[in-house]
Design a protein around this motif. Structure first.
Motif, PDB file in Angstrom:
ATOM      1  N   GLN A 166      -0.174  26.973  13.765  1.00 36.48           N
ATOM      2  CA  GLN A 166       1.265  26.799  13.921  1.00 36.48           C
ATOM      3  C   GLN A 166       2.029  26.524  12.621  1.00 36.48           C
ATOM      4  O   GLN A 166       3.216  26.216  12.655  1.00 36.48           O
ATOM      5  CB  GLN A 166       1.516  25.633  14.896  1.00 36.48           C
ATOM      6  N   ASN A 167       1.348  26.594  11.475  1.00 39.36           N
ATOM      7  CA  ASN A 167       2.010  26.385  10.183  1.00 39.36           C
ATOM      8  C   ASN A 167       2.744  25.049  10.154  1.00 39.36           C
ATOM      9  O   ASN A 167       3.927  24.964   9.807  1.00 39.36           O
ATOM     10  CB  ASN A 167       2.988  27.540   9.900  1.00 39.36           C
ATOM     11  N   ASN A 168       2.045  23.979  10.518  1.00 43.39           N
ATOM     12  CA  ASN A 168       2.677  22.650  10.585  1.00 43.39           C
ATOM     13  C   ASN A 168       1.797  21.596   9.913  1.00 43.39           C
ATOM     14  O   ASN A 168       1.536  20.533  10.475  1.00 43.39           O
ATOM     15  CB  ASN A 168       2.985  22.269  12.030  1.00 43.39           C
ATOM     16  N   VAL A 169       1.339  21.907   8.705  1.00 46.32           N
ATOM     17  CA  VAL A 169       0.488  20.983   7.962  1.00 46.32           C
ATOM     18  C   VAL A 169       1.220  19.658   7.737  1.00 46.32           C
ATOM     19  O   VAL A 169       2.395  19.628   7.383  1.00 46.32           O
ATOM     20  CB  VAL A 169       0.077  21.598   6.612  1.00 46.32           C
ATOM     21  N   VAL A 170       0.515  18.562   7.963  1.00 39.87           N
ATOM     22  CA  VAL A 170       1.056  17.238   7.680  1.00 39.87           C
ATOM     23  C   VAL A 170       0.971  16.984   6.181  1.00 39.87           C
ATOM     24  O   VAL A 170      -0.077  17.168   5.566  1.00 39.87           O
ATOM     25  CB  VAL A 170       0.274  16.146   8.446  1.00 39.87           C
ATOM     26  N   ASN A 171       2.086  16.566   5.595  1.00 35.62           N
ATOM     27  CA  ASN A 171       2.143  16.225   4.167  1.00 35.62           C
ATOM     28  C   ASN A 171       3.128  15.077   4.029  1.00 35.62           C
ATOM     29  O   ASN A 171       4.318  15.289   3.827  1.00 35.62           O
ATOM     30  CB  ASN A 171       2.581  17.451   3.366  1.00 35.62           C
ATOM     31  N   THR A 172       2.618  13.863   4.165  1.00 38.25           N
ATOM     32  CA  THR A 172       3.473  12.693   4.301  1.00 38.25           C
ATOM     33  C   THR A 172       3.129  11.628   3.273  1.00 38.25           C
ATOM     34  O   THR A 172       1.960  11.370   2.996  1.00 38.25           O
ATOM     35  CB  THR A 172       3.327  12.083   5.716  1.00 38.25           C
ATOM     36  N   GLN A 173       4.177  10.997   2.710  1.00 38.04           N
ATOM     37  CA  GLN A 173       4.022   9.820   1.872  1.00 38.04           C
ATOM     38  C   GLN A 173       4.700   8.646   2.567  1.00 38.04           C
ATOM     39  O   GLN A 173       5.804   8.783   3.088  1.00 38.04           O
ATOM     40  CB  GLN A 173       4.646  10.031   0.497  1.00 38.04           C
ATOM     41  N   ARG A 174       4.040   7.488   2.569  1.00 38.88           N
ATOM     42  CA  ARG A 174       4.586   6.322   3.240  1.00 38.88           C
ATOM     43  C   ARG A 174       4.157   5.058   2.521  1.00 38.88           C
ATOM     44  O   ARG A 174       3.279   5.095   1.655  1.00 38.88           O
ATOM     45  CB  ARG A 174       4.143   6.277   4.708  1.00 38.88           C
ATOM     46  N   PHE A 175       4.795   3.923   2.865  1.00 38.02           N
ATOM     47  CA  PHE A 175       4.402   2.647   2.288  1.00 38.02           C
ATOM     48  C   PHE A 175       4.202   1.627   3.388  1.00 38.02           C
ATOM     49  O   PHE A 175       4.718   1.766   4.502  1.00 38.02           O
ATOM     50  CB  PHE A 175       5.437   2.144   1.276  1.00 38.02           C
ATOM     51  N   SER A 184       0.836  -1.207   0.000  1.00 35.39           N
ATOM     52  CA  SER A 184       0.000   0.000   0.000  1.00 35.39           C
ATOM     53  C   SER A 184       0.866   1.250   0.000  1.00 35.39           C
ATOM     54  O   SER A 184       1.902   1.308   0.676  1.00 35.39           O
ATOM     55  CB  SER A 184      -0.923   0.035   1.229  1.00 35.39           C
ATOM     56  N   TYR A 185       0.420   2.229  -0.753  1.00 36.35           N
ATOM     57  CA  TYR A 185       1.010   3.573  -0.755  1.00 36.35           C
ATOM     58  C   TYR A 185       0.026   4.510  -0.063  1.00 36.35           C
ATOM     59  O   TYR A 185      -1.180   4.454  -0.310  1.00 36.35           O
ATOM     60  CB  TYR A 185       1.273   4.042  -2.179  1.00 36.35           C
ATOM     61  N   PHE A 186       0.552   5.375   0.822  1.00 34.29           N
ATOM     62  CA  PHE A 186      -0.277   6.304   1.588  1.00 34.29           C
ATOM     63  C   PHE A 186       0.131   7.744   1.280  1.00 34.29           C
ATOM     64  O   PHE A 186       1.328   8.057   1.201  1.00 34.29           O
ATOM     65  CB  PHE A 186      -0.099   6.089   3.092  1.00 34.29           C
ATOM     66  N   TYR A 187      -0.882   8.587   1.152  1.00 33.53           N
ATOM     67  CA  TYR A 187      -0.640  10.035   1.113  1.00 33.53           C
ATOM     68  C   TYR A 187      -1.510  10.670   2.187  1.00 33.53           C
ATOM     69  O   TYR A 187      -2.735  10.519   2.178  1.00 33.53           O
ATOM     70  CB  TYR A 187      -0.970  10.626  -0.249  1.00 33.53           C
ATOM     71  N   VAL A 188      -0.872  11.365   3.128  1.00 28.11           N
ATOM     72  CA  VAL A 188      -1.550  11.955   4.281  1.00 28.11           C
ATOM     73  C   VAL A 188      -1.406  13.475   4.210  1.00 28.11           C
ATOM     74  O   VAL A 188      -0.288  13.985   4.056  1.00 28.11           O
ATOM     75  CB  VAL A 188      -0.957  11.427   5.601  1.00 28.11           C
ATOM     76  N   ALA A 189      -2.516  14.202   4.338  1.00 23.56           N
ATOM     77  CA  ALA A 189      -2.467  15.660   4.191  1.00 23.56           C
ATOM     78  C   ALA A 189      -3.442  16.326   5.154  1.00 23.56           C
ATOM     79  O   ALA A 189      -4.509  15.797   5.458  1.00 23.56           O
ATOM     80  CB  ALA A 189      -2.794  16.062   2.756  1.00 23.56           C
ATOM     81  N   GLY A 190      -3.060  17.519   5.616  1.00 20.13           N
ATOM     82  CA  GLY A 190      -3.907  18.321   6.504  1.00 20.13           C
ATOM     83  C   GLY A 190      -3.394  18.298   7.923  1.00 20.13           C
ATOM     84  O   GLY A 190      -2.203  18.171   8.188  1.00 20.13           O
ATOM     85  N   GLY A 191      -4.318  18.444   8.881  1.00 16.85           N
ATOM     86  CA  GLY A 191      -3.985  18.276  10.288  1.00 16.85           C
ATOM     87  C   GLY A 191      -3.214  19.410  10.937  1.00 16.85           C
ATOM     88  O   GLY A 191      -2.562  19.204  11.960  1.00 16.85           O
ATOM     89  N   GLU A 192      -3.277  20.626  10.402  1.00 17.85           N
ATOM     90  CA  GLU A 192      -2.568  21.748  11.046  1.00 17.85           C
ATOM     91  C   GLU A 192      -3.143  21.989  12.441  1.00 17.85           C
ATOM     92  O   GLU A 192      -4.348  21.951  12.654  1.00 17.85           O
ATOM     93  CB  GLU A 192      -2.698  23.017  10.209  1.00 17.85           C
TER      94      GLU A 192
END
Length: 292
Positions: A242-251, A226-234
């Motif tokens: 706090q200008n800390n948006v989550v922008n993560t790719q994982r497997f 599986s490939y994951f793209y996670v976005a948002g969550g500031e």
């Protein structure tokens, strides 16, 4: 540690190991009704280098989390639709190390999860399934506002997930799932928010997309990727973002075996790219599900 650095702990490293709702192979397949299952699982993650807007920060942090989870599951029909519900309770430890070694660890019972899923469409003959799941995570664990790291989060979380699975070849299925998590407020955020007294922590919704193939080797063994793209969550402290948006790719790589003692599952994954937070260098999950 500055306030922004502390908030990255909350924005990109959750004490529940991953805010995404990671699926195992064939989780989107509708189960037969009137079955009971008990699942025991062990999950271990390690997070290290801290990133701020895509740049690595100095230091050598290590965050190790271990969790044992007990889940009870019941399948049924809702009207004419397949459905399933489960309760899950974790017990675990969050242990900071490296440049974070001066911070105390935390070992507690975690937050209780309640999940119900239904399948508006399920066709076993064509191996095609559409499922919708709702999650409620309640703050039932112990929490200390004087600790930066807590295994529990002291806030409610809800999540809505929709998943679709269909065949690609005779032995390979493709799956895609999208979920969005909403966060309640934590009015007792002190140490984790770098505040001398309790303040208010809020967070914007976090959306995860996961997709990948599932290969059925034979009736016993199944593997998936599986490939994951996670976005948002500031996050915001006392209404200041706090200008800390989550922008993560994982497997995540998965394997399953149907054994005489139950269904044994093994998963391994890590982050591939991260914008804010502590990069996850390891996720290892072992699960045993037994019908009773």
């Amino acid at each position: 540690m500055s306030r922004i650095n502390n908030l990255l702990l909350l924005a990109a490293f959750g004490p529940t190991l991953a805010w995404a709702i990671d699926l195992q192979p064939n989780d989107i397949v509708a189960p037969p009704p009137d079955k009971n299952y008990l699942t025991l699982s062990y999950i271990n993650t390690e997070n290290s280098t801290q990133y701020r807007n895509g740049s690595a920060r100095p230091g050598s942090p290590v965050i190790d989390t271990q969790s044992a989870n007990l889940r009870g599951t019941r399948t049924f029909t809702m009207g004419s639709l397949p459905a399933v519900s489960y309760l899950q309770l974790p017990y675990g430890t969050v242990k900071p190390g490296g440049s974070l070694a001066n911070m105390p660890s935390d070992t507690e019972i975690g937050d209780l999860s309640f999940v119900t899923a239904i399948w508006p469409y399920a066709n076993k003959n064509t191996r095609t399934y559409l499922g919708i799941a709702g999650y409620l995570i309640a703050p039932t664990g112990n929490y200390s506002s004087q600790k930066t790291f807590n295994f529990s989060e002291n806030r409610f979380r809800t999540d809505l997930q929709i998943g679709f699975q269909a065949p690609i070849t005779s032995n390979v299925d493709g799956m895609i799932a999208v979920d969005t998590m909403w966060f309640g407020g934590n009015s007792q955020c002190a140490a984790a928010c770098a505040l001398p007294t309790n303040g208010s922590l809020t967070q914007k919704p976090l959306t995860t997309t996961q997709l990948g193939p599932i290969y059925r080797i034979n009736p016993i063994f199944t593997v998936g990727a599986s490939y994951f793209y996670v976005a948002g969550g500031e996050t915001a402290i006392n209404n200041r973002y706090q200008n800390n948006v989550v922008n993560t790719q994982r497997f995540l790589l998965s394997g399953q075996a149907h054994t005489p003692i139950g269904r044994l599952s093994l998963q391994y994954g890590r982050d591939m790219e991260i914008k804010n937070g502590f990069v996850q260098t390891r996720l290892l999950a072992v699960r045993l599900a037994k019908e009773f």
